[in-house]
Write an enzyme that holds these catalytic residues in place. Structure first.
Site, mmCIF file in Angstrom:
data_model
loop_
_atom_site.group_PDB
_atom_site.id
_atom_site.type_symbol
_atom_site.label_atom_id
_atom_site.label_comp_id
_atom_site.label_asym_id
_atom_site.label_seq_id
_atom_site.Cartn_x
_atom_site.Cartn_y
_atom_site.Cartn_z
ATOM 1 N N LEU A 180 6.430 8.486 -4.504
ATOM 2 C CA LEU A 180 5.725 8.620 -3.375
ATOM 3 C C LEU A 180 5.097 7.225 -3.147
ATOM 4 C CD1 LEU A 180 6.448 10.619 -1.107
ATOM 5 C CD2 LEU A 180 4.352 11.856 -1.740
ATOM 6 N N HIS A 181 4.909 6.238 -2.893
ATOM 7 C CA HIS A 181 4.753 5.321 -3.401
ATOM 8 C C HIS A 181 3.692 5.369 -1.894
ATOM 9 C CE1 HIS A 181 7.492 3.311 -6.248
ATOM 10 N NE2 HIS A 181 8.523 3.281 -5.413
#
Ligand code: RIB
Ligand code: CA
Length: 316
Positions: A242-243
């Protein structure tokens, strides 16, 4: 506590999309002055359109969108359609947003807005190539006075690269822009792969979000599911990283992350290592320690925050 004033620069992009939906839903914590979009994952035209789609899904058409730079400062453009699909938003059902983006260019709006803002009053978030931010800094260096910090998703140290062996995509896509940003005196909070790879959208976490049932939560689950089944993120059970929501989650709940202070230089010339972020923790070697480098994330806490904020999406 009054909401934090934020400008969000992005290249939506599947994970930028989740970050936008989180920011739009967290209106109790964040006052988003505007969204600026930049060429990156897909073209500047598509990133602007995609921001409009997500804004409409989130019922946040009170937030203006400004389209920005169409190509990097120096290198040739490189997109990431293999991670985000042809549209840039995976297989999310798309539509032409009913409200257009603003006529003003993102860089002009950034400069005008920051010059008019009180000292250290605005948190600037950037989750795409840093072309807009660097162009604004080069054109009008005094805009730094208004910036509390620049929170970026970008870079890699112990994790290695995701677009080449040594470079993370956002930095690789415009290394000269990244070097301009890291060289400023502004405080930078960097969420590189070292920390974003700790935050995984597992099928169980996605299902918990989907069960909220509102448009923002359903869109979030759709975007995360698309990312989960990309070959680059296999096995699916571990979940996609989940950048881009990481810097947004940090703005809302800073205790979810731990950092080490450092100096960062960016390789801009090597054909082998262009885009590499040289993260130097030794203050005696590199005294200009203006960067906090993310080293630990509370993944469960981040998904709990995402769930809590999406649950309030669409409510005043
Ligand atoms: O390396 C991850 C970054 O590159 C994210 O911002 C993603 O959206 C892509 O732009
Ligand atoms: Ca991005």
């Amino acid at each position: 506590m009054s909401p934090l004033t934020v400008i969000f620069d992005c290249d939506p992009g599947v994970d930028d999309g989740v970050a936008l939906l989180l920011a739009f839903a967290a209106r109790d914590a964040l006052k988003v002055l505007g969204i600026t979009t930049v060429a990156g994952n897909v073209s500047a035209k598509l990133t602007a359109r995609n921001a409009g789609v997500l804004r409409e899904i989130a019922l946040r058409e009170d937030v203006p969108i400004y389209a920005g730079c169409e190509r990097p400062l120096k290198r040739s453009p490189i997109e990431a359609g293999h991670f985000h699909g042809e549209s840039g938003l995976g297989d999310l059902p798309l539509f032409e947003p009913r409200h257009a983006v603003e006529a003003e260019h993102a860089v002009d709006w950034l400069i005008q807005t920051l010059l008019a803002a009180p000292a250290r009053s605005i948190a600037l978030v950037a989750t795409g190539p840093l072309t807009n931010v660097a162009t604004a800094l080069l054109r009008e260096p005094s805009i730094t006075n208004a910036i509390r910090e620049i929170a970026i998703m970008g870079g890699a140290r112990s994790e290695g690269g995701n677009i080449t062996a040594s470079a993370e995509y956002n930095i690789y896509a415009d290394p000269h822009a990244a070097q301009v940003v890291f060289a400023t005196d502004v405080e930078i909070v960097a969420f590189g792969l070292d920390v974003t790879h700790q935050v995984r959208a597992t099928p169980e976490r996605i299902d918990t979000i989907a069960r909220l049932g509102n448009p923002s939560a359903v869109a979030t689950a759709n975007l995360l599911t698309f990312a989960t089944y990309l070959p680059a993120n296999s096995p699916a059970a571990q979940g996609a990283p989940l950048h881009d929501p990481c810097p947004i989650a940090w703005l809302i709940e800073p205790a979810l992350f731990e950092f080490r202070r450092c100096h960062i230089e960016v390789e801009t010339e090597s054909t082998l290592t262009a885009g590499h972020t040289a993260v130097e923790f030794r203050a005696d070697v590199a005294p200009h320690q203006n960067v906090r480098w993310g080293v630990r994330a509370n993944a469960a806490g981040i998904f709990d925050l995402l769930h809590r904020k999406l649950a309030q999406s669409g409510k005043a």
